[in-house]
Write an enzyme that holds these catalytic residues in place. Structure first.
Site, short mmCIF file in Angstrom:
data_model
loop_
_atom_site.label_atom_id
_atom_site.label_comp_id
_atom_site.label_asym_id
_atom_site.label_seq_id
_atom_site.Cartn_x
_atom_site.Cartn_y
_atom_site.Cartn_z
CD GLN A 1 -19.66 -24.53 -28.30
OE1 GLN A 1 -19.00 -24.36 -27.26
NE2 GLN A 1 -19.29 -24.62 -29.50
CG ASP B 1 -8.15 -8.23 -17.24
OD1 ASP B 1 -9.00 -7.97 -16.12
OD2 ASP B 1 -8.59 -7.53 -18.29
CG ASP C 1 -16.53 -22.53 -23.14
OD1 ASP C 1 -16.24 -23.67 -23.84
OD2 ASP C 1 -17.58 -21.57 -23.11
CG HIS D 1 -12.26 -7.15 -15.93
ND1 HIS D 1 -11.12 -6.74 -16.58
CD2 HIS D 1 -13.04 -6.23 -16.21
CE1 HIS D 1 -11.56 -5.73 -17.57
NE2 HIS D 1 -12.62 -5.30 -16.92
CG ASN E 1 -16.13 -26.77 -25.02
OD1 ASN E 1 -16.76 -25.95 -25.27
ND2 ASN E 1 -15.28 -26.93 -23.61
CB VAL F 1 -19.88 -18.47 -24.96
CG1 VAL F 1 -20.99 -18.31 -24.21
CG2 VAL F 1 -18.41 -18.35 -24.10
CB ALA G 1 -6.77 3.94 -24.87
CE1 TYR H 1 0.61 7.69 -22.79
CE2 TYR H 1 0.44 5.20 -22.37
CZ TYR H 1 0.50 6.51 -21.80
OH TYR H 1 0.64 6.58 -20.57
CB SER I 1 -13.49 -4.14 -20.30
OG SER I 1 -12.69 -3.35 -19.37
#
Length: 521
Positions: free
Chosen positions: A116, A144, A153, A177, A190, A195, A281, A283, A455
């Protein structure tokens, strides 16, 4: 500053009214003109009274925040002063916007192949060196844009999710996203398909909370509510490839509480390439994640500041997108394959014909009729170049760069019937020596894509955290966090720095450290 009763101060009310008048709260589901969207936190047991006060102020409840005595409302700006004086109200704050943190420029890099496609990030974070056999004792909650549960996949994963009245079912993903993030966490190993993710054998439990619809943004109230739903579902790790530039007290309360309850919160540092901080981010209860490339170099778009805690691959990350919703390019001339990018807006189509020089593509020329146009970049826009090729009878178009390297191109609103690709300057020069030879230009539907962004770095860390934690489930979230930081590969200046934080997250090094020294050492 808040008053001693934790209500909104008059300056905030004034500020919100001004913002409403200026049209700042615009968007697909923003507050109507002359109203503002705010979060109202209230005393326990007073929800009915506060709702009544909101109704009397001609406001509307938009979201009752799950797990908290708080609600998001739209209300006329002039009514804020009355609500702030309500004895049942603890505080009022603006319901600020949160967006996904990803750049969608395709990578020109090539992933490592092993049956793969193994994205370079998998090896860089050492995920291939740690077994995920025990991952079923961990749950990663991804907040998200959803998850394509029919993806070849992803379908075999152990995944649950939430329905949201605003964004719909968790198993749909209109902007791709969330599915890309999920593939990095857990794309399945698999039989040579697609991937692999950090946890590749279908053991890790996933929970999906969808806060982004097609328009690609959400309020902080939705994020706080989503985080609490993650906690209620039993999540050990919350992965958030999103953020915004303004703090939310409600949001912080939610994440602080989850962290004290043993949940590890992980969020993207941001993509503005400056020293600004992003929320959630920033906090203390949330890990801030920066991006680097396959050479372990800091990504120029990654925000850098003293809150960045760890770094992970975020440039040219190959992962899953909803089945058939992306495109991939293929280009060959005279039997030689070339790297190419699909022109944004090109039809999904394949054409084969002799290659012809079409110069700058700035005029119609019947000499290229029935041929593939080779076009130099420059002078006029891409849409005109490709349109002129089509008007000349050309069956496909290749636009090559006028500076070193490849590039991404778009046709904008122009609709063409012929496939069009982009190529590097060097490949364009090579193809000019092959004029008259058979050229194949293909734009094909794809279920995988290369994305850039913090991300993409964030799910690497979230997934590594779950992978390592699965071997040492007695570690607390704080202890695991300390172990990940202490075992990171130091990059940049010695010690923690603003670009890399403690360094590149390392699964095997963290595993070895905990096994040798114990949790949190």
């Amino acid at each position: 500053m808040a008053s001693k009763h934790n209500r909104v101060s008059r300056p905030l009310a004034t500020c919100l009214a001004a913002l409403a008048a200026a049209g700042v709260f615009s968007g697909a589901h923003a507050a109507p003109p002359d109203t503002v969207r705010v979060i109202v936190a209230f005393k326990p047991g007073t929800a009915a009274q506060v709702k009544s006060a909101v109704s009397a102020a001609r406001g509307a409840v938009k979201l009752e925040i799950f797990g908290m005595n708080a609600m998001a409302i739209d209300v006329p700006a002039v009514a804020l002063k009355g609500l702030e004086n309500n004895p049942n109200v603890q505080y009022i704050e603006e319901d600020v916007v949160r967006r996904p943190f990803a750049l969608t420029t395709p990578s020109t890099g090539t992933p490592y192949a092993a049956g793969q496609l193994v994205p370079y990030g998998i090896k860089l974070v050492q995920a291939d060196q740690v077994s995920d056999a025990f991952a079923s004792n961990r749950m990663v909650c991804i907040i998200d844009s959803g998850y394509d549960r029919k993806h070849e996949d992803l379908a075999a994963n152990r995944v649950t999710g939430e329905y949201d009245a605003g964004t719909g079912w968790w198993y749909t993903d209109e902007n791709h996203h969330g599915t890309h993030v999920a593939g990095t966490v857990a794309a399945v190993n698999n039989s040579g398909t697609g991937v692999v993710g950090v946890n590749a054998n279908g053991q890790l439990r996933l929970h999906i909370v969808k806060v982004f619809g097609k328009d690609g943004w959400a309020y902080s109230s939705s994020l706080a509510s989503a985080a609490n739903k993650c906690g209620a579902a039993g999540a050990n790790v919350i992965s958030m490839s999103l953020g915004g530039d303004r703090r939310s007290q409600t949001e912080q309360v939610a994440f602080d509480k989850l962290y004290t309850q043993g949940v590890l919160n992980v969020a993207a540092a941001g993509n503005d390439g400056n020293r600004a901080v992003s929320y959630p981010a920033n906090y203390h209860s949330v890990m801030s994640i920066g991006a680097l490339d396959e050479n372990r170099q800091w990504a120029s778009f990654s925000q850098y500041n003293n809150k960045v805690e760890l770094s992970a691959p975020g440039v040219g990350v190959l992962s899953t997108i909803p089945m058939g919703q992306g495109v991939e390019a293929a280009l060959s001339v005279g039997g030689t394959d070339y790297a190419a990018g699909a022109m944004e807006g090109s039809p999904v189509k394949t054409a084969t014909a002799p290659l012809a020089d079409f110069g700058l593509g700035d005029a119609v020329d019947g000499a290229v009729s029935g041929k593939v146009c080779l076009i130099a970049r420059g002078s006029i826009d891409f849409a005109t170049k490709v349109s002129n090729c089509e008007k000349s009878g050309g069956v496909g178009a290749i636009v090559y760069n006028n500076v070193a390297g490849g590039f991404g191109g778009t046709l904008g609103t122009t609709v063409t019937a012929i496939p069009s690709l982009t190529a590097s300057q060097a490949d364009g020069a090579a193809m000019k020596t092959q004029l008259g030879q058979s050229a194949t230009v293909a734009v094909k539907a794809a279920s995988y894509a290369y994305y850039d962004g913090t991300s993409m770095a964030t799910p690497h860390v979230s997934a590594v955290a779950a992978l390592v934690w699965s071997h040492f489930p007695r570690c607390t979230a704080a202890e695991l966090r300390a172990s990940l930081n202490a075992s990171a590969q130091d990059l940049g200046p010695l010690g923690r720095d603003t670009r890399y934080g403690y360094g590149l997250v390392q699964a095997k090094a963290a595993y070895d450290r905990i096994k040798s020294l114990g949790c949190g050492k």
